[in-house]
Design a protein around this motif. Structure first.
Motif, short mmCIF file in Angstrom:
data_model
loop_
_atom_site.label_atom_id
_atom_site.label_comp_id
_atom_site.label_asym_id
_atom_site.label_seq_id
_atom_site.Cartn_x
_atom_site.Cartn_y
_atom_site.Cartn_z
N UNK A 187 96.63 46.96 66.58
CA UNK A 187 96.79 48.08 67.52
C UNK A 187 97.13 49.36 66.75
N UNK A 188 98.07 49.23 65.81
CA UNK A 188 98.47 50.43 65.06
C UNK A 188 97.37 50.88 64.10
N UNK A 189 96.66 49.93 63.50
CA UNK A 189 95.56 50.30 62.60
C UNK A 189 94.50 51.07 63.37
N UNK A 190 94.22 50.61 64.58
CA UNK A 190 93.23 51.29 65.43
C UNK A 190 93.71 52.71 65.72
N UNK A 191 95.00 52.82 66.08
CA UNK A 191 95.51 54.14 66.44
C UNK A 191 95.48 55.09 65.24
N UNK A 192 95.80 54.56 64.05
CA UNK A 192 95.86 55.43 62.87
C UNK A 192 94.50 55.57 62.18
N UNK A 193 93.51 54.84 62.66
CA UNK A 193 92.18 54.94 62.06
C UNK A 193 92.11 54.33 60.67
N UNK A 194 92.93 53.29 60.41
CA UNK A 194 92.90 52.63 59.10
C UNK A 194 91.74 51.63 59.08
N UNK A 195 90.98 51.63 58.00
CA UNK A 195 89.93 50.61 57.86
C UNK A 195 90.64 49.26 57.72
N UNK A 196 90.39 48.35 58.63
CA UNK A 196 91.18 47.12 58.61
C UNK A 196 90.36 45.91 59.03
N UNK A 197 90.69 44.79 58.39
CA UNK A 197 90.17 43.49 58.82
C UNK A 197 91.38 42.58 58.98
N UNK A 198 91.55 42.03 60.17
CA UNK A 198 92.71 41.16 60.41
C UNK A 198 92.23 39.72 60.56
N UNK A 199 93.17 38.80 60.35
CA UNK A 199 92.86 37.39 60.54
C UNK A 199 91.84 36.86 59.54
N UNK A 200 91.78 37.47 58.34
CA UNK A 200 90.86 36.98 57.30
C UNK A 200 91.58 35.88 56.54
N UNK A 201 91.54 34.64 57.08
CA UNK A 201 92.41 33.59 56.55
C UNK A 201 92.13 33.28 55.08
N UNK A 202 90.89 33.48 54.64
CA UNK A 202 90.60 33.19 53.22
C UNK A 202 91.07 34.31 52.30
N UNK A 203 91.66 35.34 52.88
CA UNK A 203 92.17 36.46 52.07
C UNK A 203 93.31 36.06 51.17
N UNK A 204 93.87 34.86 51.39
CA UNK A 204 94.95 34.39 50.51
C UNK A 204 94.45 34.27 49.07
N UNK A 205 93.12 34.15 48.90
CA UNK A 205 92.56 33.98 47.55
C UNK A 205 92.46 35.31 46.81
N UNK A 206 92.57 36.43 47.50
CA UNK A 206 92.41 37.74 46.84
C UNK A 206 93.57 38.00 45.88
N UNK A 207 93.23 38.55 44.73
CA UNK A 207 94.30 38.77 43.74
C UNK A 207 94.44 40.25 43.42
N UNK A 208 95.66 40.64 43.10
CA UNK A 208 95.94 42.02 42.76
C UNK A 208 95.05 42.46 41.60
N UNK A 209 94.38 43.60 41.75
CA UNK A 209 93.57 44.16 40.67
C UNK A 209 92.07 43.98 40.89
N UNK A 210 91.65 42.98 41.66
CA UNK A 210 90.20 42.80 41.84
C UNK A 210 89.66 43.85 42.82
N UNK A 211 88.41 44.27 42.62
CA UNK A 211 87.81 45.29 43.49
C UNK A 211 87.08 44.63 44.65
N UNK A 212 87.29 45.16 45.83
CA UNK A 212 86.60 44.61 47.01
C UNK A 212 86.01 45.75 47.84
N UNK A 213 85.03 45.38 48.68
CA UNK A 213 84.54 46.29 49.73
C UNK A 213 85.05 45.72 51.05
#
Ligand code: PEP
Ligand code: MG
Length: 561
Positions: A187-213
């Motif tokens: 709700x807040x991301x929508x209000x602030x216009x932040x580019x957001x993806x929620x509930x990306x359960x496999x996001x636990x694999x993302x590591x600090x420093x890697x580049x993503x789109x």
């Protein structure tokens, strides 16, 4: 390149290096206090009061919906029942740390058991407990990191306090592994216009420093993106920025078919923001929001003043005002204070108004008076209409007061299935997809345990929308959508394909929906609607439509995608 998926919020796209959220503080141990109960109690009180003060201050700095959320959190922190629970543990020999940890965990379990709106607030308690613990330990509260360069923030979920104050120059995008499209973060991301993806359960694999789109429009996070993919994403991001910044044009499909884009409002004070964001009028004014805290029915004079202020903000524009919608998620004691086992199926909406017809008549009087004093094009509608007889009753009454355009909300499957009969009497229909989904799927919209059913992408809901759209087209009557579904850019196109002639939404959603419509022709919208109707369930409908949308030939206005 590899991809992971979640639910995108809006249409944004961004790229950058991942920085993971600082992890939670470890839980305290339960060894007994050596400092004594008085000292522990004083420490706990001080820590709670400081955290509540900080939350309030953050809210004041953020304003808007964030302020309301943070003030509610500050109140939870200082909830007297919770403080009694903390004290009881301290009196039993616990340290302030353990007492806070254990009492908040107990409170969380209670909220989760209640479910619904309160259940969804359970995660907020974890954040408050962590802040109090950090204060007691004299360390920084876990929160948004500050790496000194712009980054894509990856978190399990964000506390409202963190989302509210995200530095938008630093946070390029947000990915959460938990949370759904109706979480506070979304709700807040929508209000602030932040580019957001929620509930990306496999996001636990993302590591600090890697580049993503992060492609919110597609709900896709791309890992190890190619140079070409990065360049394409950068182009899309630049085009979207210029589209959002450019002056708002009236809503229309790529072939020029007009689809009015209207605002959902709860108070007249929000009208200016809606106008600034290009709302072409108001598709749903929720009058009950003016009176939710009132113990008595508002007077005609009070109501007239509110309606006059609203209508004055939209000269020459359509403003659809909904009659008081009491019951279930919007209790109004003066309309119905009976205890009902199933309030969503009870004396609510038009049923409650009819049982107190004097209140309905007063509301119509106030609206007619405000209408006479202003130049807006006032339309009125009744909530929760289930029968043709109710349609005849309400439209007849509205016309008695000189209100020339009277319609009904289609929120109950019965009125969708009989849309041709309903629209024979009503001047227009406005589909409330929130309640229509609730009643189609038999899933209480306030109950967290059945939240997965509350998805307007479900083909059963969309087939009902099609009934209403088709009846409206046959009879030449407007069919609007005013539930949350209209704010989902991809679903908005589908709804148009099903026959919606206008869409009404939170003003912050207007720019993305305007752009999504401008990229599709009426014939695209029809094909996308067919793809959704052919699916077995909500998630396959969403996927089928996203896949087809990506494959459709580009249109002239589609230079931005
Ligand atoms: C709906 O039910 O979709 C709607 C717009 O009304 P509310 O959310 O106020 O019930
Ligand atoms: Mg409703």
């Amino acid at each position: 390149m590899s991809e992971l998926r979640g639910v995108g919020i809006g249409l944004g796209v961004a790229q950058g290096p991942v920085v993971r959220m600082t992890e939670a503080l470890p839980a305290p141990d339960d060894s007994p206090s050596t400092a004594g109960a008085d000292a522990e109690r004083a420490r706990a009180r001080e820590a709670v009061a400081t955290v509540a003060r900080e939350l309030t201050a953050r809210g004041e700095a953020a304003g808007g919906a964030a302020q309301e959320v943070l003030e509610a959190q500050a109140m939870i922190a200082e909830d007297p029942t919770l403080q009694d629970e903390v004290d009881a543990r301290i009196d039993g020999g616990a340290t302030a740390e353990w007492a806070v940890h254990d009492a908040f965990a107990g409170f969380r379990a209670t909220l989760e058991a209640v479910g619904g709106y309160l259940g969804e607030r359970a995660a907020d308690l974890d954040d408050i407990a962590q802040r109090v613990l950090a204060r007691l330990r004299g360390v920084d509260a876990p929160g948004v990191p500050n790496p000194g360069h712009p980054f894509v923030l990856v978190a399990r979920d964000l506390a409202p306090a963190d989302t509210a104050l995200l530095d938008l120059d630093q946070v390029l995008a947000l990915i959460t592994t938990d949370g759904g499209p109706t979480s506070h973060t979304a709700i807040l991301a929508r209000e602030k216009g932040i580019v957001a993806i929620v509930g990306a359960s496999e996001g636990t694999a993302l590591t600090t420093g890697e580049t993503v789109i992060v492609d919110a429009a597609a709900g896709v996070v791309t890992r190890e993106p190619s140079t070409e993919a990065l360049a394409r994403a950068a182009e899309r991001a630049a085009a979207r920025r210029s589209a959002v910044d450019s002056p708002a044009t009236p809503g229309a499909l790529a072939d020029g078919t007009p689809i009015a884009l209207l605002a959902n409002l709860g108070k007249p004070a929000d009208a200016a923001d809606a106008v600034a964001r290009g709302a072409e009028g108001v598709g749903l004014f929720r009058t009950e929001f003016l009176f939710l805290s009132a113990s008595q029915a508002p007077t005609v004079a009070q109501q007239r003043e509110s309606y006059r202020e609203l209508l004055a903000a939209f000269p020459g524009r359509k403003v659809v005002v909904r009659m008081l919608d009491a019951g279930a998620d919007k209790p109004l004691a003066f309309l119905n204070d009976a205890h009902e086992e199933n309030p969503a199926l009870g004396l609510r909406g038009l049923r409650a108004l009819r049982a107190s017809e004097d209140i309905l008549r007063e509301q119509l009087t106030a609206l007619a008076e405000a209408d006479a004093e202003t130049d807006a094009d006032l339309w009125v509608m009744a909530p929760m209409v289930a029968t043709v007889e109710e349609t005849v009753y309400f439209t007849g009454l509205a016309r008695e007061y000189g209100l020339k355009t009277a319609g009904v909300m289609v929120e109950v499957p019965s009125s969708a299935l009989l849309a041709d009969r309903v629209l024979a009497h009503a001047d227009f229909a406005s589909i409330g997809t929130n309640d229509l989904t609730q009643y189609t799927m038999a899933a209480d919209r306030l109950l967290g345990s059945v939240a997965s059913f509350q998805d307007p992408w479900h083909p059963a809901v969309l087939r009902l929308v099609r009934e209403v759209g088709a009846a409206g087209a046959r009879l030449g009557k407007p069919v609007g959508i005013c539930g949350e579904a209209a704010a989902d850019p991809l679903l908005a196109v589908v709804l148009v394909g099903l026959g919606a002639t206008s869409l009404s939404m939170a003003p912050s959603a207007l720019a993305d929906v305007r752009r999504a419509l401008s990229e599709r022709t009426a014939s695209d919208a029809l094909s996308l609607a067919e793809a959704a109707l052919d699916a077995d369930d909500a998630s396959s409908a969403r996927t089928a439509v996203a896949t087809l949308a990506a494959a459709l030939p580009p249109h002239q206005k589609e230079t931005t995608s």
